[in-house]
Scaffold this active site. Sequence first.
Site, PDB file in Angstrom:
ATOM      1  N   ASP A 463     -21.330 -38.292-136.250  1.00 44.84           N
ATOM      2  CA  ASP A 463     -20.142 -38.725-136.998  1.00 44.84           C
ATOM      3  C   ASP A 463     -20.146 -40.248-137.166  1.00 44.84           C
ATOM      4  OD1 ASP A 463     -17.670 -38.543-138.242  1.00 44.84           O
ATOM      5  OD2 ASP A 463     -16.710 -37.431-136.621  1.00 44.84           O
ATOM      6  N   ASP A 535     -13.152 -33.176-144.331  1.00 40.26           N
ATOM      7  CA  ASP A 535     -12.191 -32.723-143.326  1.00 40.26           C
ATOM      8  C   ASP A 535     -11.114 -31.843-143.951  1.00 40.26           C
ATOM      9  OD1 ASP A 535     -13.364 -33.831-141.144  1.00 40.26           O
ATOM     10  OD2 ASP A 535     -12.049 -35.576-141.020  1.00 40.26           O
TER      11      ASP A 535
END
Length: 717
Positions: A463, A535
């Site tokens: 990430d 997301d």
Amino acid sequence: MSYTPLSTGIHADPTRRHWALVTAQSTYAFGVTDNGLLMHLYWGPRLVSLADLPPAELKPERSSQEPALAKATEEYPPFGGLRYGETAAKVTFADGTRELDLRFATAEITVRDDLPAILVTLQDAAYPLTVQLCYKVDGENDLVIRSATFTSEANETIRIERAFSAVWHLPRQYAPRTLTTLAGQWLGETRLQQRSLVAGTALIESRRGITGATANPWFAIESTSETATEIYFGALAWSGNWVIRATTDVTGATAVAGGIHEHDFSWLLQSGESFTTPEFVAGFAQDGLNGTRRRLHRYTREQVLPKPQALQPRPVLYNSWEATFFDVTEEGQRKLAERAARLGVELFVVDDGWFPARVNDHAGLGDWRPDPVKFPRGLKPLSEYVKSLDMQFGLWVEPEMVNADSDLYRAHPDWIYHFPTRPRSEARNQLVLNMARADVQAYLIEVLDKLVAENGIDFLKWDMNRPISEPGWSDEIERGGEAREIWVRHALGVYAVMDALRANHPDLIIESCSSGGSRADLGILRRTDQIWTSDNTNPEARLFIQEGFSLVFPARVMVAWVTDQGRGLLPVAYRCHVSMLGTLGIGGNLLHWNDEEMNEVADWITIYKEIRPLVQDGDQYWLLSPHATHGEVAAVEYVTTEESVVFAFRRADLFGEPLPRLRLLKLQPEASYRVEILGQNDSVSYQASGAELMGYGLSLPFKRGPFASCIVRLRKQ
Ligand code: DGJ
């Protein structure tokens, strides 16, 4: 008399000093003028002979305000002389001269990365600097892949201030052009944008140090005239700051220039050193955006994705993030893993929250060891348990980051980008490690290596949750270096750590994530296997995001989870079908799912595994665009020579009216197909010819009501 057409590959006419890069359906050509300038000559439908090419020459100046050079279509125009258009390169020499004068030196036809290639070396007329242009040709996919290497032969330092990967010239034409790009932000990446190209410049960029969600480094320029529909398209393989500019003039000529952003960029080239730009791949297509999609997807699967995983099936994964957020414990993850295994999941991934002090996003980043409170026995027992359930084990990391509240930052406060006299801006309470530093890279390689080796880790979700700020590097300045290199060195540092990790663990799968899809590009895909798309896991929004994402990236790269977004509001089938368009994942809190939901999702996972080779490796065609229909309908077909599968979605059913039939693509007209609706027990299969399905079309077997969806499989008999 008739011509023998040039074969696919690279052809030279040494007398005229012309070269043609020939692909299945296109030709790209350049040549050298009498005074040694490298001129673009042609890009468009495939030509049959080198004799078809125009001479390489400067047109006479039209007026003193329009010098010949300003209008020239140079392959790699430098800043210098009477040039006022888009330039590819700018340098400053040690004596203060700020111009380049690049002249043709040599051309060598060769092979690079198993593709035919030509290396054209340009030499500055007065200084010992060369720029070597590399052109690789993917003949089957009608693509040209360009990059440039600057080399200093000088006994002095040369400062590079701009080093683009390519300038692409589109021919002057009457028909207006439309530029399609992908733009977005967190929770809404890769959404299609379309605008007319009028005289002036259209620009997309990132200045955040990462690819970014604001725009993706991809473009398509389309035009339809009375005689042709054509698209020129391209994608930049770079994960740092980038810019792509499309400049059109009043005569209908367009040039697309792009590469590493020149914003706050500078690179010192010492004697004997080289600097190579990222690759910029571009192509020409006459079969619409779906044609550009197919070409980039095939290229990515065949040439870009890391081997040996490139063509291996991407596992169905479970990810804990939306279920537990930071509340990750061994016991809780075991329970989720048991439920995930029951669904048929193949890879279980523990997301953020497993390391010390990570109870929220204020602390812990940088200390990549299991939290002794949440995992008193370490991660190994969980990893072994997951494997005993017949799943692979994966873990979330964010290696480029530290929280100020971490052991790593306390030990090395100088390891982050900063200016000593300025505050260090935090975003999500975190700071960015200086990935340009060799000690930071070495540290990360050691820590990640150990983590993977000691815990049987098969998969890392890598990430990156904030942009770079305060891009300072005072140690380097003290050493006489150039701190402005960090924008490039950050991306190179990430690549280097990933490359080292992959070399030590060849079976490791890496997923690129950056608050969702903020680092999605063909550069990161050389060392990662898949991308966390967004997301936003709401299926309705996902259709828009995924349509855009799929313009660049193949389905096997596009990770899509079924979560609790839309749970209770949208049919389970609809939620599953949207995620089955890419690499399927599950991300809901399975401890809350009842038996009925569990069974239905398990059934869809079984179906997904059956059609996975088609979805992950077939050619992908969006037959109905959510963008064009404002989300009313969507349909995607995946097709190989033997079979096809079609997904279709309809948002509302206000009037109960019959729908138009859906014309399919790329079936074999004379072949007979068995048409089967998947997952509907009451449906009957039937036979139809390819011609019927492509001409008359497929009747969409939607059930009544809102958020209808279906999957239809067609197998050649
Ligand atoms: C951002 C990612 O996009 C999410 O999927 C999740 O991994 C969080 N970061 C964790 O902090």
